[in-house]
Every structure is written in structure tokens, then in C-alpha cells.
Write a protein that holds these residues in place. Structure first.
Motif, PDB file in Angstrom:
ATOM      1  N   ASP A  79      25.452  46.957  40.583  1.00  0.00           N
ATOM      2  CA  ASP A  79      24.844  47.310  41.871  1.00  0.00           C
ATOM      3  C   ASP A  79      23.492  46.597  41.942  1.00  0.00           C
ATOM      4  O   ASP A  79      22.726  46.596  40.967  1.00  0.00           O
ATOM      5  CB  ASP A  79      24.635  48.831  41.927  1.00  0.00           C
ATOM      6  CG  ASP A  79      24.219  49.291  43.308  1.00  0.00           C
ATOM      7  OD1 ASP A  79      23.257  48.716  43.879  1.00  0.00           O
ATOM      8  OD2 ASP A  79      24.831  50.228  43.825  1.00  0.00           O
ATOM      9  N   THR A  81      30.585  40.850  34.512  1.00  0.00           N
ATOM     10  CA  THR A  81      29.868  42.117  34.700  1.00  0.00           C
ATOM     11  C   THR A  81      29.684  42.352  36.201  1.00  0.00           C
ATOM     12  O   THR A  81      29.464  41.412  36.961  1.00  0.00           O
ATOM     13  CB  THR A  81      28.477  42.106  34.025  1.00  0.00           C
ATOM     14  OG1 THR A  81      27.730  41.007  34.548  1.00  0.00           O
ATOM     15  CG2 THR A  81      28.575  41.967  32.529  1.00  0.00           C
ATOM     16  N   VAL A  82      29.806  43.607  36.612  1.00  0.00           N
ATOM     17  CA  VAL A  82      29.629  43.995  38.011  1.00  0.00           C
ATOM     18  C   VAL A  82      28.448  44.964  38.068  1.00  0.00           C
ATOM     19  O   VAL A  82      28.437  45.976  37.373  1.00  0.00           O
ATOM     20  CB  VAL A  82      30.904  44.682  38.556  1.00  0.00           C
ATOM     21  CG1 VAL A  82      30.695  45.156  39.984  1.00  0.00           C
ATOM     22  CG2 VAL A  82      32.100  43.732  38.496  1.00  0.00           C
ATOM     23  N   GLU A 136      31.688  46.993  47.110  1.00  0.00           N
ATOM     24  CA  GLU A 136      31.819  47.340  45.680  1.00  0.00           C
ATOM     25  C   GLU A 136      33.282  47.191  45.253  1.00  0.00           C
ATOM     26  O   GLU A 136      33.586  46.655  44.190  1.00  0.00           O
ATOM     27  CB  GLU A 136      31.332  48.767  45.438  1.00  0.00           C
ATOM     28  CG  GLU A 136      31.506  49.198  43.989  1.00  0.00           C
ATOM     29  CD  GLU A 136      30.834  50.530  43.681  1.00  0.00           C
ATOM     30  OE1 GLU A 136      30.439  51.245  44.614  1.00  0.00           O
ATOM     31  OE2 GLU A 136      30.708  50.825  42.472  1.00  0.00           O
ATOM     32  N   ARG A 137      34.171  47.658  46.097  1.00  0.00           N
ATOM     33  CA  ARG A 137      35.606  47.568  45.794  1.00  0.00           C
ATOM     34  C   ARG A 137      36.035  46.105  45.693  1.00  0.00           C
ATOM     35  O   ARG A 137      36.791  45.714  44.790  1.00  0.00           O
ATOM     36  CB  ARG A 137      36.353  48.310  46.904  1.00  0.00           C
ATOM     37  CG  ARG A 137      37.718  48.483  46.628  1.00  0.00           C
ATOM     38  CD  ARG A 137      38.481  49.708  46.766  1.00  0.00           C
ATOM     39  NE  ARG A 137      39.831  49.295  46.395  1.00  0.00           N
ATOM     40  CZ  ARG A 137      40.753  48.961  47.274  1.00  0.00           C
ATOM     41  NH1 ARG A 137      40.520  49.054  48.574  1.00  0.00           N
ATOM     42  NH2 ARG A 137      41.919  48.554  46.859  1.00  0.00           N
ATOM     43  N   GLU A 194      35.080  44.711  42.401  1.00  0.00           N
ATOM     44  CA  GLU A 194      35.972  45.138  41.311  1.00  0.00           C
ATOM     45  C   GLU A 194      37.295  44.359  41.339  1.00  0.00           C
ATOM     46  O   GLU A 194      37.828  44.000  40.285  1.00  0.00           O
ATOM     47  CB  GLU A 194      36.240  46.652  41.393  1.00  0.00           C
ATOM     48  CG  GLU A 194      35.008  47.520  41.111  1.00  0.00           C
ATOM     49  CD  GLU A 194      34.489  47.424  39.668  1.00  0.00           C
ATOM     50  OE1 GLU A 194      35.209  46.918  38.795  1.00  0.00           O
ATOM     51  OE2 GLU A 194      33.341  47.858  39.444  1.00  0.00           O
ATOM     52  N   LYS A 209      36.615  40.996  39.902  1.00  0.00           N
ATOM     53  CA  LYS A 209      36.537  41.106  38.430  1.00  0.00           C
ATOM     54  C   LYS A 209      37.938  41.166  37.815  1.00  0.00           C
ATOM     55  O   LYS A 209      38.221  40.461  36.833  1.00  0.00           O
ATOM     56  CB  LYS A 209      35.738  42.346  38.041  1.00  0.00           C
ATOM     57  CG  LYS A 209      35.664  42.530  36.539  1.00  0.00           C
ATOM     58  CD  LYS A 209      34.947  43.783  36.143  1.00  0.00           C
ATOM     59  CE  LYS A 209      35.007  43.890  34.623  1.00  0.00           C
ATOM     60  NZ  LYS A 209      34.359  45.067  34.113  1.00  0.00           N
ATOM     61  N   ASP A 210      38.798  41.979  38.395  1.00  0.00           N
ATOM     62  CA  ASP A 210      40.146  42.172  37.842  1.00  0.00           C
ATOM     63  C   ASP A 210      40.988  40.894  37.904  1.00  0.00           C
ATOM     64  O   ASP A 210      42.040  40.815  37.272  1.00  0.00           O
ATOM     65  CB  ASP A 210      40.881  43.286  38.601  1.00  0.00           C
ATOM     66  CG  ASP A 210      40.280  44.650  38.320  1.00  0.00           C
ATOM     67  OD1 ASP A 210      39.492  44.764  37.364  1.00  0.00           O
ATOM     68  OD2 ASP A 210      40.585  45.600  39.073  1.00  0.00           O
TER      69      ASP A 210
END
Ligand SMILES: Cc1cc2nc3c(=O)[nH]c(=O)nc-3n(C[C@H](O)[C@H](O)[C@H](O)COP(=O)(O)O)c2cc1C
Length: 142
Positions: free
Chosen positions: A35, A32-33, A16-17, A20, A23-24
Motif C-alpha cells: 500500500d 512485493t505488493v 489493490e485487487r 494482487e 502478482k499472481d
């Protein structure tokens, strides 16, 4: 604006990290992120590029939540879609099946007719030690 959909499965939060951080590092894209437990077909249909992320558990197995999704991956949705894959693993403890989920998802996406970009991003151990590698992966996709 390029639309990117990141769909991840993560048990302890590492993948998950990574999602992100990716994405950044995709400035000027609409990212979009999600689950994988909340993934919808529309997220694939509306995206120019789809990123699948999953860690590897057991002995070379796809992370539990993502496995369910993996089993439902179909060509109706993925054919001709640009897809890239990433995931976390541990090369020290599991050298024979290190990040095997990444390889399995690439294989499945290819079978579904997706245009798989690159060899996938494998993040070994601590995410913090891999930030520059993750950033480079993200920037290559935009
Ligand atoms: C019980 C257990 C089994 C694991 N099996 C594998 C494996 O087969 N291959 C691998 O590369 N990593 C394996 N790992 C390492 C995890 O993939 C790694 O901790 C990863 O960062 C977890 O990511 P997540 O938090 O996104 O689920 C295993 C870890 C544990 C605790």
C-alpha cells in the motif's frame, strides 16, 4: 530472480485487487505488493521493475493516498528505473477523465527520468470483467 515492486493506492479495494492479480501472474519473479501509505524508498531502489497503481477519483484526480506519494516522486529515485503503471476507473461515468491517474503517473515518472514501459493498464469497472487483460499485462512485464 527478477525483483518487482508493486506500490498501489486504492480507496475501495479495486486497484489493490488488480495488484494482487498482477502478482499472481508473475511466476518466477520476486514480487512485493505494498500500500502506498507504507511505501519506502528501498522498495524502489531494490527493484528491477516498479509498478505503480492508482485509481482515479473526484474528476480526473489521483487517488488520495497515492497523490501524496505522486507529489514526492523524484528523479533521484526513479531515473533510469523500469516503471509500469496501472489503475482502475470508470469510462461510462467519467469518459473525459477515464483513468487519468494512470496518465498523470506515467507523465510524472517520465519527467523523473524513468523508463516507462507501455501505455499503462486501465481497468474499467468491475475487476472480474478484466482478469484476462490484467493477466496479459503482468505476463508482458516478466
Ligand atoms: C465519487 C467518484 C469519483 C470518481 N471519479 C472518477 C474519475 O474521475 N475517473 C475515472 O476513471 N473513474 C472515476 N471513478 C471510478 C473509480 O475510479 C472506480 O470506482 C475504481 O474502481 C475505484 O478503485 P479503487 O477501489 O482502487 O479506489 C470515480 C468514482 C467515484 C465514486
Amino acid at each position: 530472480m527478477k525483483k518487482i515492486s508493486i506500490i498501489f493506492g486504492s480507496t475501495t479495494g479495486n486497484t489493490e485487487r488488480v495488484a494482487e492479480i498482477i502478482k499472481d501472474n508473475m511466476a518466477e519473479c520476486e514480487v512485493t505488493v505494498t500500500d502506498v501509505c507504507n511505501a519506502k524508498d528501498e522498495m524502489i531502489k531494490s527493484a528491477d521493475t516498479v509498478l505503480f497503481g492508482a485509481s482515479t477519483w473526484g474528476y480526473g484526480e489521483i487517488q488520495d493516498d497515492f497523490l501524496e506519494y505522486y507529489n514526492s516522486m523524484k528523479s533521484e529515485l526513479l531515473s533510469a528505473k523500469d516503471v509500469a503503471v496501472f489503475g482502475c476507473g470508470d469510462s461510462v461515468g467519467f469518459s473525459d477523465v477515464y483513468c487519468r491517474a494512470v496518465d498523470l503517473i506515467i507523465e510524472k515518472a517520465s519527467e523523473c527520468g524513468a523508463n516507462v514501459i507501455g501505455e499503462g493498464l486501465k481497468v474499467d469497472g468491475d475487476v472480474d470483467d478484466n482478469v484476462s487483460k490484467i493477466e496479459a499485462f503482468a505476463k508482458e512485464l516478466v
